[in-house]
Design a protein around this motif. Structure first.
Motif, PDB file in Angstrom:
ATOM      1  N   GLY A 109       0.834  -1.202   0.000  1.00 41.45           N
ATOM      2  CA  GLY A 109       0.000   0.000   0.000  1.00 41.45           C
ATOM      3  C   GLY A 109       0.861   1.242   0.000  1.00 41.45           C
ATOM      4  N   ALA A 110       0.729   2.055  -1.053  1.00 42.49           N
ATOM      5  CA  ALA A 110       1.585   3.245  -1.187  1.00 42.49           C
ATOM      6  C   ALA A 110       0.836   4.524  -0.852  1.00 42.49           C
ATOM      7  N   GLY A 111      -0.016   4.462   0.180  1.00 40.96           N
ATOM      8  CA  GLY A 111      -0.643   5.677   0.688  1.00 40.96           C
ATOM      9  C   GLY A 111       0.331   6.391   1.620  1.00 40.96           C
ATOM     10  N   PRO A 112      -0.147   7.392   2.332  1.00 42.43           N
ATOM     11  CA  PRO A 112       0.745   8.131   3.232  1.00 42.43           C
ATOM     12  C   PRO A 112       1.433   7.222   4.262  1.00 42.43           C
ATOM     13  N   ALA A 113       0.722   6.221   4.793  1.00 35.53           N
ATOM     14  CA  ALA A 113       1.314   5.331   5.790  1.00 35.53           C
ATOM     15  C   ALA A 113       2.400   4.466   5.153  1.00 35.53           C
ATOM     16  N   GLY A 114       2.076   3.813   4.045  1.00 36.92           N
ATOM     17  CA  GLY A 114       3.020   2.918   3.379  1.00 36.92           C
ATOM     18  C   GLY A 114       4.259   3.647   2.886  1.00 36.92           C
ATOM     19  N   LEU A 115       4.065   4.803   2.282  1.00 33.35           N
ATOM     20  CA  LEU A 115       5.204   5.573   1.783  1.00 33.35           C
ATOM     21  C   LEU A 115       6.137   5.951   2.931  1.00 33.35           C
ATOM     22  N   PHE A 131       4.529  -2.053  -2.717  1.00 33.22           N
ATOM     23  CA  PHE A 131       3.575  -2.514  -3.730  1.00 33.22           C
ATOM     24  C   PHE A 131       2.255  -1.759  -3.613  1.00 33.22           C
ATOM     25  N   ASP A 132       1.709  -1.350  -4.744  1.00 28.91           N
ATOM     26  CA  ASP A 132       0.370  -0.752  -4.731  1.00 28.91           C
ATOM     27  C   ASP A 132      -0.396  -1.212  -5.951  1.00 28.91           C
ATOM     28  N   GLU A 133      -1.706  -1.417  -5.748  1.00 29.19           N
ATOM     29  CA  GLU A 133      -2.543  -1.927  -6.838  1.00 29.19           C
ATOM     30  C   GLU A 133      -2.795  -0.873  -7.919  1.00 29.19           C
ATOM     31  N   PRO A 192       1.157   5.943  -7.308  1.00 23.85           N
ATOM     32  CA  PRO A 192       1.236   5.843  -5.853  1.00 23.85           C
ATOM     33  C   PRO A 192       0.546   7.029  -5.178  1.00 23.85           C
ATOM     34  N   GLY A 193       0.440   6.981  -3.850  1.00 24.58           N
ATOM     35  CA  GLY A 193      -0.108   8.129  -3.112  1.00 24.58           C
ATOM     36  C   GLY A 193      -1.349   7.796  -2.308  1.00 24.58           C
ATOM     37  N   GLY A 194      -2.020   6.689  -2.640  1.00 21.81           N
ATOM     38  CA  GLY A 194      -3.246   6.327  -1.921  1.00 21.81           C
ATOM     39  C   GLY A 194      -4.257   7.453  -2.032  1.00 21.81           C
ATOM     40  N   GLN A 195      -4.844   7.808  -0.900  1.00 21.12           N
ATOM     41  CA  GLN A 195      -5.878   8.848  -0.907  1.00 21.12           C
ATOM     42  C   GLN A 195      -5.304  10.246  -1.125  1.00 21.12           C
ATOM     43  N   SER A 253       0.259  -3.515  -8.985  1.00 23.82           N
ATOM     44  CA  SER A 253       0.636  -4.787  -8.364  1.00 23.82           C
ATOM     45  C   SER A 253      -0.252  -5.035  -7.151  1.00 23.82           C
ATOM     46  N   THR A 254      -1.250  -5.888  -7.341  1.00 20.62           N
ATOM     47  CA  THR A 254      -2.166  -6.174  -6.239  1.00 20.62           C
ATOM     48  C   THR A 254      -1.658  -7.360  -5.436  1.00 20.62           C
ATOM     49  N   VAL A 255      -1.491  -7.132  -4.157  1.00 28.00           N
ATOM     50  CA  VAL A 255      -1.059  -8.232  -3.304  1.00 28.00           C
ATOM     51  C   VAL A 255      -2.280  -9.094  -2.994  1.00 28.00           C
ATOM     52  N   VAL A 310       1.892  -3.926   6.433  1.00 31.07           N
ATOM     53  CA  VAL A 310       0.641  -3.836   5.674  1.00 31.07           C
ATOM     54  C   VAL A 310       0.029  -2.450   5.901  1.00 31.07           C
ATOM     55  N   ALA A 311      -0.144  -1.707   4.817  1.00 26.39           N
ATOM     56  CA  ALA A 311      -0.706  -0.353   4.906  1.00 26.39           C
ATOM     57  C   ALA A 311      -1.737  -0.182   3.803  1.00 26.39           C
ATOM     58  N   THR A 312      -2.756  -1.068   3.848  1.00 25.16           N
ATOM     59  CA  THR A 312      -3.712  -1.145   2.741  1.00 25.16           C
ATOM     60  C   THR A 312      -4.855  -0.143   2.838  1.00 25.16           C
ATOM     61  N   GLY A 313      -4.888   0.672   3.895  1.00 24.30           N
ATOM     62  CA  GLY A 313      -5.881   1.739   3.943  1.00 24.30           C
ATOM     63  C   GLY A 313      -7.286   1.256   4.251  1.00 24.30           C
ATOM     64  N   ALA A 314      -8.265   1.940   3.681  1.00 21.18           N
ATOM     65  CA  ALA A 314      -9.656   1.657   4.019  1.00 21.18           C
ATOM     66  C   ALA A 314     -10.518   1.653   2.767  1.00 21.18           C
ATOM     67  N   ALA A 315     -11.704   1.062   2.894  1.00 17.90           N
ATOM     68  CA  ALA A 315     -12.659   1.064   1.788  1.00 17.90           C
ATOM     69  C   ALA A 315     -13.923   1.774   2.245  1.00 17.90           C
ATOM     70  N   PRO A 336     -11.721  -0.413   7.590  1.00 22.35           N
ATOM     71  CA  PRO A 336     -10.318  -0.798   7.387  1.00 22.35           C
ATOM     72  C   PRO A 336     -10.230  -1.974   6.415  1.00 22.35           C
ATOM     73  N   MET A 337      -9.289  -1.919   5.489  1.00 23.23           N
ATOM     74  CA  MET A 337      -9.104  -3.025   4.531  1.00 23.23           C
ATOM     75  C   MET A 337      -8.168  -4.049   5.146  1.00 23.23           C
ATOM     76  N   SER A 338      -8.729  -4.806   6.072  1.00 20.26           N
ATOM     77  CA  SER A 338      -7.856  -5.673   6.856  1.00 20.26           C
ATOM     78  C   SER A 338      -7.884  -7.133   6.406  1.00 20.26           C
ATOM     79  N   GLN A 339      -8.578  -7.439   5.305  1.00 21.71           N
ATOM     80  CA  GLN A 339      -8.679  -8.834   4.852  1.00 21.71           C
ATOM     81  C   GLN A 339      -7.303  -9.434   4.606  1.00 21.71           C
ATOM     82  N   LEU A 340      -6.433  -8.628   4.000  1.00 19.40           N
ATOM     83  CA  LEU A 340      -5.124  -9.153   3.622  1.00 19.40           C
ATOM     84  C   LEU A 340      -4.289  -9.508   4.865  1.00 19.40           C
ATOM     85  N   VAL A 341      -4.178  -8.551   5.784  1.00 24.23           N
ATOM     86  CA  VAL A 341      -3.331  -8.796   6.947  1.00 24.23           C
ATOM     87  C   VAL A 341      -3.877  -9.966   7.774  1.00 24.23           C
TER      88      VAL A 341
HETATM   89  C1  LIG Z   1     -12.576  12.136   0.955  1.00 19.83           C
HETATM   90  C2  LIG Z   1     -11.527  11.998   1.992  1.00 19.83           C
HETATM   91  C3  LIG Z   1     -11.064  13.148   2.637  1.00 19.83           C
HETATM   92  C4  LIG Z   1     -10.087  13.058   3.614  1.00 19.83           C
HETATM   93  N1  LIG Z   1      -9.619  14.214   4.207  1.00 19.83           N
HETATM   94  C5  LIG Z   1      -8.561  14.163   5.064  1.00 19.83           C
HETATM   95  C6  LIG Z   1      -7.985  15.351   5.649  1.00 19.83           C
HETATM   96  O1  LIG Z   1      -8.464  16.446   5.428  1.00 19.83           O
HETATM   97  N2  LIG Z   1      -6.919  15.241   6.448  1.00 19.83           N
HETATM   98  C7  LIG Z   1      -6.393  14.039   6.743  1.00 19.83           C
HETATM   99  O2  LIG Z   1      -5.410  13.985   7.476  1.00 19.83           O
HETATM  100  N3  LIG Z   1      -6.940  12.900   6.251  1.00 19.83           N
HETATM  101  C8  LIG Z   1      -7.998  12.930   5.422  1.00 19.83           C
HETATM  102  N4  LIG Z   1      -8.558  11.757   4.904  1.00 19.83           N
HETATM  103  C9  LIG Z   1      -8.107  10.479   5.418  1.00 19.83           C
HETATM  104  C10 LIG Z   1      -6.843  10.011   4.781  1.00 19.83           C
HETATM  105  O3  LIG Z   1      -6.910  10.062   3.401  1.00 19.83           O
HETATM  106  C11 LIG Z   1      -6.589   8.607   5.170  1.00 19.83           C
HETATM  107  O4  LIG Z   1      -6.689   8.467   6.559  1.00 19.83           O
HETATM  108  C12 LIG Z   1      -5.183   8.213   4.727  1.00 19.83           C
HETATM  109  O5  LIG Z   1      -5.093   8.275   3.331  1.00 19.83           O
HETATM  110  C13 LIG Z   1      -4.834   6.834   5.225  1.00 19.83           C
HETATM  111  O6  LIG Z   1      -3.585   6.477   4.729  1.00 19.83           O
HETATM  112  P1  LIG Z   1      -3.186   5.005   4.437  1.00 19.83           P
HETATM  113  O7  LIG Z   1      -1.806   5.075   3.911  1.00 19.83           O
HETATM  114  O8  LIG Z   1      -3.450   4.201   5.634  1.00 19.83           O
HETATM  115  O9  LIG Z   1      -4.214   4.482   3.343  1.00 19.83           O
HETATM  116  P2  LIG Z   1      -4.535   4.906   1.819  1.00 19.83           P
HETATM  117  O10 LIG Z   1      -4.210   6.318   1.556  1.00 19.83           O
HETATM  118  O11 LIG Z   1      -5.928   4.481   1.595  1.00 19.83           O
HETATM  119  O12 LIG Z   1      -3.550   3.999   0.985  1.00 19.83           O
HETATM  120  C14 LIG Z   1      -3.649   2.585   0.914  1.00 19.83           C
HETATM  121  C15 LIG Z   1      -3.120   2.122  -0.416  1.00 19.83           C
HETATM  122  O13 LIG Z   1      -3.013   0.712  -0.424  1.00 19.83           O
HETATM  123  C16 LIG Z   1      -3.485   0.209  -1.646  1.00 19.83           C
HETATM  124  N5  LIG Z   1      -3.858  -1.202  -1.462  1.00 19.83           N
HETATM  125  C17 LIG Z   1      -4.876  -1.680  -0.719  1.00 19.83           C
HETATM  126  N6  LIG Z   1      -4.925  -3.032  -0.786  1.00 19.83           N
HETATM  127  C18 LIG Z   1      -3.899  -3.401  -1.584  1.00 19.83           C
HETATM  128  C19 LIG Z   1      -3.409  -4.671  -2.037  1.00 19.83           C
HETATM  129  N7  LIG Z   1      -3.972  -5.813  -1.678  1.00 19.83           N
HETATM  130  N8  LIG Z   1      -2.337  -4.679  -2.866  1.00 19.83           N
HETATM  131  C20 LIG Z   1      -1.747  -3.524  -3.244  1.00 19.83           C
HETATM  132  N9  LIG Z   1      -2.161  -2.319  -2.839  1.00 19.83           N
HETATM  133  C21 LIG Z   1      -3.225  -2.248  -2.023  1.00 19.83           C
HETATM  134  C22 LIG Z   1      -4.626   1.121  -1.954  1.00 19.83           C
HETATM  135  O14 LIG Z   1      -5.014   1.089  -3.292  1.00 19.83           O
HETATM  136  C23 LIG Z   1      -4.049   2.470  -1.566  1.00 19.83           C
HETATM  137  O15 LIG Z   1      -3.319   3.046  -2.608  1.00 19.83           O
HETATM  138  C24 LIG Z   1      -9.570  11.788   3.960  1.00 19.83           C
HETATM  139  C25 LIG Z   1     -10.037  10.638   3.318  1.00 19.83           C
HETATM  140  C26 LIG Z   1     -11.002  10.711   2.339  1.00 19.83           C
HETATM  141  C27 LIG Z   1     -11.506   9.463   1.673  1.00 19.83           C
END
Ligand SMILES: Cc1cc2nc3c(=O)[nH]c(=O)nc-3n(C[C@H](O)[C@H](O)[C@H](O)COP(=O)(O)OP(=O)(O)OC[C@H]3O[C@@H](n4cnc5c(N)ncnc54)[C@H](O)[C@@H]3O)c2cc1C
Ligand code: FES
Lengths: 106, 523
Positions: free
Chosen positions: B10-16, B32-34, B38-41, B83-85, B112-117, B252-257
């Motif tokens: 997961g290449a969101g803020p946590a993973g990066l 790895f990110d699907e 990159p960048g997630g949300q 690349s989907t894990v 594992v930093a797969t974020g949320a759905a 939370p997208m916790s199925q994988l972990v």
């Molecule tokens: C509309 C909206 C507004 C928001 N506003 C704010 C704000 O103002 N301030 C703030 O601090 N936060 C805000 N957030 C929350 C913030 O975006 C999330 O809390 C943050 O992005 C979480 O980071 P993360 O790295 O955990 O997950 P994510 O950013 O979700 O990244 C997870 C990544 O993992 C990838 N992934 C998942 N499963 C797999 C797999 N099996 N294989 C490969 N890759 C996979 C996903 O595609 C995604 O790219 C907002 C969220 C949303 C939806």
């Protein structure tokens, strides 16, 4: 409806303009944007009809997770149009159940 | 099987952030990110972030994403996209679907930093084209430049619903209404207020009864609900709309972990039970970000750093001492964000008073904007001669860029970043507009209540197109978006330092200087 200019993002970086076909009708979009984006911009919102009840479906998650947006693309069924890049000359068809022919969904 | 020292999923803020720490410690790190990018949300978030300078406050999410990516590249992280894990095993192996084939990798540690759905709530007609997730709307407009619809009903008043509503307005869509079954707005009051002042009505204690239409949404029926969330018969109301955006929470997208067999627990969804550094019950398997509990991007980044350090320590790449000092700093930073009314420990609680002991604005919670006569309750709203800041910030949220923005010392946030900002007594405002542009909540106005006996001026943040010009005439709207007076734009500042928040000054009859909060051009 494309956003011509955005107050924060300015102009969007897009690929070159390409032609594609939606149910045989010629349409325009930008290369490598998701097929679904090009369709939405052209006003198309129904991507498929469900197998059981023939209910229309369109974009729902836009990140390739829900499969609501699948269509027949260049003859292949179940293509997730929200994450599949548009290419010149692509043939995109509404999906009925598991085929591109209306009336076959039951 | 290819081997790495560290694998991050997961290449969101946590993973990066986690990958950056691993690579900096010298680990061969693969991320790895699907997605194709990159960048997630983060890349969908075009608003300025809250927090303090150390949390990158005042910077737009999209730019934070850019910075993180560069940092990851410099640190030497190997980024695998599209690349989907699909599998993860306790012996620290993963299977990755790379489109046309599957590959397996192994590492000493996996994060594992797969974020949320997005969650969904079914209602009649919810499957019609035109009903979509708020995140989907955000993806369409901010990544692809396409409006998801014209007339939109937003379901959900949490931060996601509020932020996406504002973004829809910025994209040129019309937001018909914000609906929430809860009796109170769930997200930050300032996010609600900036939507409300453009004229969008809030319907709290309401839900969507039905989305109507044959092959697309044509109208939406809403209805009021009682305290058990049942629709009260006779309260139904139909409004024309072509789109419904659903923002009713994230899972939370916790199925994988979970596939690793690690211990799980239930907190706002099923999450892995982790220690304070993100270690799951399986040695060498870690989790960070939304997958281990929904918070936000700023905290996800810090969690990522901490977990990255923990993984490096686990695998023997950094010493205990280094780990301790670095983690201490990050933990302190994280603690600052986890304070105030919206802190994780306050979730679901009804808070009636601010930390300062002031009553929380009921109007803000029930209608999305503060009532004019509640204003002076708060330390940011004072009456003064000449131009002065009016800070309509009434909730304890972790945020303090205003204090630093003012070069003249007019604004003071207390000791903690969650304290309400106050206008200092003996300061002199030079009308520069820096605080107006810096406030991520767009809650600061510069007001001159009496310019010449007839008129006053109001300086406000403006992030829409077309940008009004000096000389434009129109209406001043009050906090609810109701036109209340004539207004003329006298100045528009749009400098680079303001980072696309234009600062607009309008002249209004002086009796409206404390009421008019938005400008609408005459057409
Ligand atoms: C509309 C909206 C507004 C928001 N506003 C704010 C704000 O103002 N301030 C703030 O601090 N936060 C805000 N957030 C929350 C913030 O975006 C999330 O809390 C943050 O992005 C979480 O980071 P993360 O790295 O955990 O997950 P994510 O950013 O979700 O990244 C997870 C990544 O993992 C990838 N992934 C998942 N499963 C797999 C797999 N099996 N294989 C490969 N890759 C996979 C996903 O595609 C995604 O790219 C907002 C969220 C949303 C939806
Ligand atoms: S809209 Fe969900 S997969 Fe395309």
């Amino acid at each position: 409806m494309r956003i011509a200019k955005h107050p924060i993002l300015g102009e969007y970086e897009k690929g070159r303009k390409v032609k594609f076909y939606f149910d045989g009708k010629e349409m325009e979009g930008y290369e490598d944007e998701p097929i679904a984006a090009a369709l939405r911009a052209a006003g198309v919102t129904t991507h498929r009809h469900t197998r059981r009840n023939g209910r229309p479906r369109g974009i729902f998650c836009a990140i390739g997770r829900c499969t609501d947006c699948v269509m027949v693309v260049d003859g292949e069924i179940n293509v997730r149009t929200c994450i599949t890049p548009l290419k010149e000359g692509m043939r995109v068809q509404t999906q009925y159940g598991l085929s591109a022919k209306e009336g076959t969904e039951e | 099987m290819k081997r790495y020292d560290l694998i991050v999923i997961g290449a969101g803020p946590a993973g990066l952030s986690a990958a950056i720490e691993g690579a900096k410690a010298g680990m061969r790190t693969a991320l790895f990110d699907e997605n194709e990018k990159p960048g997630g949300q983060l890349f969908k978030q075009i608003h300025k972030f809250f927090g303090s300078k150390e949390h990158k406050a005042k910077i737009r999410g999209i730019n934070i994403g850019g910075e993180l990516l560069k940092e990851a590249e410099t640190a030497g992280v190997e980024v695998h996209l599209s690349s989907t894990v699909i599998g993860i095993y306790p012996e620290k192996c993963i299977s990755v679907n790379r489109g046309d084939h599957i590959e397996n990798y192994r590492a000493e540690a996996i994060i594992v930093a797969t974020g949320a759905a997005e969650r969904m709530i079914p209602f009649k007609g919810w499957d019609l084209p035109g009903v979509l997730g708020a995140g989907a709307a955000q993806t369409m407009m901010n990544l692809h430049g396409v409006m998801p619809g014209n007339k939109i009903v937003m379901m959900g008043t949490g931060n996601v619903g509020l932020v996406v509503s504002f973004q829809l307005l910025q994209a040129g869509c019309q937001v018909e209404a914000l609906i929430d079954a809860a009796p109170r707005v769930g997200g930050y009051g300032v996010h609600a207020a900036k939507v409300a002042r453009t004229g969008v009505p809030f319907y709290l204690s309401h839900t969507i009864v039905e989305a109507k239409g044959t092959d697309h949404v044509e109208s939406v029926v809403i209805g009021q609900v009682d305290e058990k969330f049942r629709i009260i018969p006779g309260t139904e109301k139909e409004m024309e709309a072509d789109t419904v955006c659903v923002a009713v929470g994230l899972n939370p997208m916790s199925q994988l972990v979970r596939m690793t067999g690690c211990e799980m627990k239930e907190v706002g969804g099923l999450v892995p039970a982790c220690d304070e550094y993100g270690a799951t019950s399986i040695p060498g398997i870690f989790a960070a970000g939304d997958v281990s509990g929904i918070e936000e991007a700023s905290s996800a980044m810090i969690e990522g750093h901490i977990t990255g350090l923990a993984a490096a320590k686990y695998a023997g790449w950094i010493e205990e001492d280094t780990f301790k000092t670095q983690v201490e700093e990050r933990t302190a930073s994280l603690e600052k964000l986890r304070q105030g009314m919206f802190a994780p420990q306050n979730k679901g609680k009804k808070i009636e008073k601010t930390d300062e002991g002031l009553p929380v604005s009921a109007s803000l919670l029930e209608r999305g904007y503060m009532d004019a006569n509640e204003m002076e309750t708060y330390p940011g709203v004072v009456k003064k001669e000449g131009v002065h800041p009016v800070i309509e910030c009434s909730q304890n949220i972790p945020c303090d860029p205003c204090q630093e923005a003012c070069p003249f010392g007019c604004i003071k946030v207390g000791e903690r970043i969650t304290d309400l900002p106050a206008v200092t007594e003996d300061s002199v405002c030079k009308n520069c507009g820096a605080c107006v542009a810096a406030c991520p909540g767009q809650a600061i106005f510069l007001v001159n209540e009496d310019e010449d006996g007839t008129y006053g001026t109001v300086t406000l943040p403006y992030e829409f197109l077309p940008l009004p010009q000096a000389g434009d005439r129109g209406k001043g709207l009050d906090r609810s978006g109701r036109p209340v007076c004539d207004a003329e734009v006298v100045k528009v500042q749009d400098t680079n330092a303001f980072d696309k928040t234009a600062v607009l000054t309008m002249r209004v009859p002086r009796e409206y200087a404390m009421t008019a909060r938005f400008f609408k051009k005459e057409v």
